[in-house]
Design an enzyme around this catalytic site. Sequence first.
Site, mmCIF file in Angstrom:
data_model
loop_
_atom_site.group_PDB
_atom_site.id
_atom_site.type_symbol
_atom_site.label_atom_id
_atom_site.label_comp_id
_atom_site.label_asym_id
_atom_site.label_seq_id
_atom_site.Cartn_x
_atom_site.Cartn_y
_atom_site.Cartn_z
ATOM 1 N N ALA A 141 -13.795 22.173 1.107
ATOM 2 C CA ALA A 141 -15.058 22.342 1.825
ATOM 3 C C ALA A 141 -15.318 21.204 2.814
ATOM 4 O O ALA A 141 -16.415 21.105 3.367
ATOM 5 C CB ALA A 141 -16.203 22.445 0.826
ATOM 6 N N HIS A 142 -14.329 20.349 3.053
ATOM 7 C CA HIS A 142 -14.532 19.265 4.018
ATOM 8 C C HIS A 142 -14.386 19.802 5.443
ATOM 9 O O HIS A 142 -13.544 20.659 5.713
ATOM 10 C CB HIS A 142 -13.531 18.127 3.783
ATOM 11 C CG HIS A 142 -13.831 17.343 2.549
ATOM 12 N ND1 HIS A 142 -14.188 16.010 2.570
ATOM 13 C CD2 HIS A 142 -13.861 17.713 1.245
ATOM 14 C CE1 HIS A 142 -14.406 15.605 1.332
ATOM 15 N NE2 HIS A 142 -14.210 16.617 0.518
ATOM 16 N N HIS A 219 -10.328 15.156 -8.827
ATOM 17 C CA HIS A 219 -10.584 16.528 -9.299
ATOM 18 C C HIS A 219 -9.302 17.347 -9.482
ATOM 19 O O HIS A 219 -8.975 18.206 -8.692
ATOM 20 C CB HIS A 219 -11.668 17.266 -8.512
ATOM 21 C CG HIS A 219 -11.634 17.231 -7.019
ATOM 22 N ND1 HIS A 219 -10.536 17.624 -6.299
ATOM 23 C CD2 HIS A 219 -12.586 16.894 -6.107
ATOM 24 C CE1 HIS A 219 -10.812 17.521 -5.010
ATOM 25 N NE2 HIS A 219 -12.039 17.081 -4.869
ATOM 26 N N ALA A 223 -7.953 21.419 -4.736
ATOM 27 C CA ALA A 223 -7.545 20.815 -3.465
ATOM 28 C C ALA A 223 -6.321 19.911 -3.633
ATOM 29 O O ALA A 223 -6.236 18.823 -3.061
ATOM 30 C CB ALA A 223 -8.711 20.047 -2.823
ATOM 31 N N ARG A 230 9.693 25.432 -9.503
ATOM 32 C CA ARG A 230 10.695 24.567 -8.864
ATOM 33 C C ARG A 230 10.073 23.380 -8.139
ATOM 34 O O ARG A 230 10.776 22.521 -7.635
ATOM 35 C CB ARG A 230 11.553 25.395 -7.896
ATOM 36 C CG ARG A 230 12.576 26.267 -8.633
ATOM 37 C CD ARG A 230 13.384 27.136 -7.703
ATOM 38 N NE ARG A 230 12.567 28.135 -7.029
ATOM 39 C CZ ARG A 230 12.194 29.301 -7.593
ATOM 40 N NH1 ARG A 230 12.588 29.606 -8.798
ATOM 41 N NH2 ARG A 230 11.433 30.141 -6.929
ATOM 42 N N ASP A 251 -17.491 22.400 -14.556
ATOM 43 C CA ASP A 251 -18.790 23.010 -14.226
ATOM 44 C C ASP A 251 -18.792 24.517 -14.459
ATOM 45 O O ASP A 251 -19.731 25.198 -14.069
ATOM 46 C CB ASP A 251 -19.171 22.705 -12.770
ATOM 47 C CG ASP A 251 -18.262 23.432 -11.784
ATOM 48 O OD1 ASP A 251 -17.153 23.832 -12.175
ATOM 49 O OD2 ASP A 251 -18.664 23.597 -10.620
ATOM 50 N N ASP A 276 -19.261 16.017 -9.577
ATOM 51 C CA ASP A 276 -19.037 16.526 -8.224
ATOM 52 C C ASP A 276 -20.327 17.143 -7.665
ATOM 53 O O ASP A 276 -20.278 18.038 -6.818
ATOM 54 C CB ASP A 276 -17.896 17.556 -8.234
ATOM 55 C CG ASP A 276 -17.253 17.766 -6.863
ATOM 56 O OD1 ASP A 276 -16.854 16.775 -6.248
ATOM 57 O OD2 ASP A 276 -17.153 18.921 -6.414
ATOM 58 N N ALA A 314 -18.421 24.531 -2.978
ATOM 59 C CA ALA A 314 -18.819 23.303 -2.287
ATOM 60 C C ALA A 314 -19.606 22.429 -3.253
ATOM 61 O O ALA A 314 -20.823 22.466 -3.303
ATOM 62 C CB ALA A 314 -19.658 23.645 -1.058
ATOM 63 N N GLY A 315 -18.882 21.664 -4.050
ATOM 64 C CA GLY A 315 -19.559 20.777 -4.997
ATOM 65 C C GLY A 315 -20.220 21.574 -6.110
ATOM 66 O O GLY A 315 -20.203 22.804 -6.114
HETATM 67 ZN ZN LIG Z 1 -13.136 16.944 -3.082
#
Ligand SMILES: [Zn+2]
Length: 387
Positions: A141-142, A219, A223, A230, A251, A276, A314-315
């Site tokens: 989400a960055h 986390h 991500a 393999r 969460d 987060d 997103a968080g």
């Molecule tokens: Zn993050």
Amino acid sequence: MNQFINATVFTGEEWLSNASVRIDNGRIQEISTAETSTESSDPTVIDLNGDYLLPGFVDLQLYGGSSQFLNDQPTPETVRHIYDSHVRNGTTTLLPTIHSTSLDIMQQSMAAVQVVRKENPLGVPGIHIEGPYFNPIKRGAHSMAYVRTPADGELETLFGTNADVIRILTLAPEILTPEQFNTIKRLKHANTLLSLGHSNATYQQATAAFNDGMPLATHLYNAMRGYESREPGVVGAVFDHPTVRASIIADSYHCNPTTIRIAYRLLGERLFLISDALFANPPRHTFELGQFIVHFEPDANGPGRYVNNEGNLAGSAITLIDCVRIAVEQAGIPLTNALRMASVIPAEIIGLGDHIGKIKAGYAANLVRTTNSLETKGVWASGEKIA
Ligand SMILES: [Zn+2]
């Protein structure tokens, strides 16, 4: 001075029933299981009637309080607001976190946290800078507008002022040149821990980074390159490494409970909990996050979640005690271990394991009273009653 009596105390190591805890001057003075013959009318004596008394929680990654978050308003007021929102639920130590942004906002955020750190060194011991040196493939989400490699001179500026306030810097090592990675290691303060995250590193690349000054991973599962037959990826590198420690978001949404349990079985005390949290206690309905609009989706079977207009999580919308409860109830992690993953272990990671994270003589009187189903009934930070 205060004395808690008839408490079920988790010291960080063991459980004591019918215990009493005496605090004075913001510190824990004594823990005892001897019969107390204190006058019940004494106003400094607090009878817990068998409730749990737990060490205050330590959350190393969260972005905002109930209504403000650091990226948006990088001021000391925001940092205090974030602390005030989370401490009500028992998070007595936290690292306000910024996600990928401009160098200017990063510096303003560091300065803001530095001010509050001086007021409350055990409550807000520093900042977690998450990004912007990420692999775009794993940006989550960055905002793409900020995810980047360091510009010429950027690292010198970043570490030029308030470098000691950075407790964790999350980055993807594979997008840096060896010179940039060495520059970070050279310029960063001794307090700063590098954490591997938002990374598409191979097993080889991640293992090399863990062996070369990156003691943490951010986390787990989310991500980062996953575990394949393999190519064991970042996840495999975390599992296989002898010492690297990884945070995880329990969460109900970022990780399936089974994947949390598997990580716990493999990592044991190398795993720790983070919230987060974006906006929490209470969650916020709709807001802008960089280029995205984020909505809160309530959930009858869980705490609810934030989803952006690309459909990415997103968080989270919760505080750390909720993660402990989910880790126990959904992932089946024993309560003792889940509590350690939210207190003792993160306190040790940031080098404060001799001051916070345990109920022990000499430690800060950071205490959380809960029912035996982890509903918060009272919070004390450095001996002061917060909630
Ligand atoms: Zn993050």
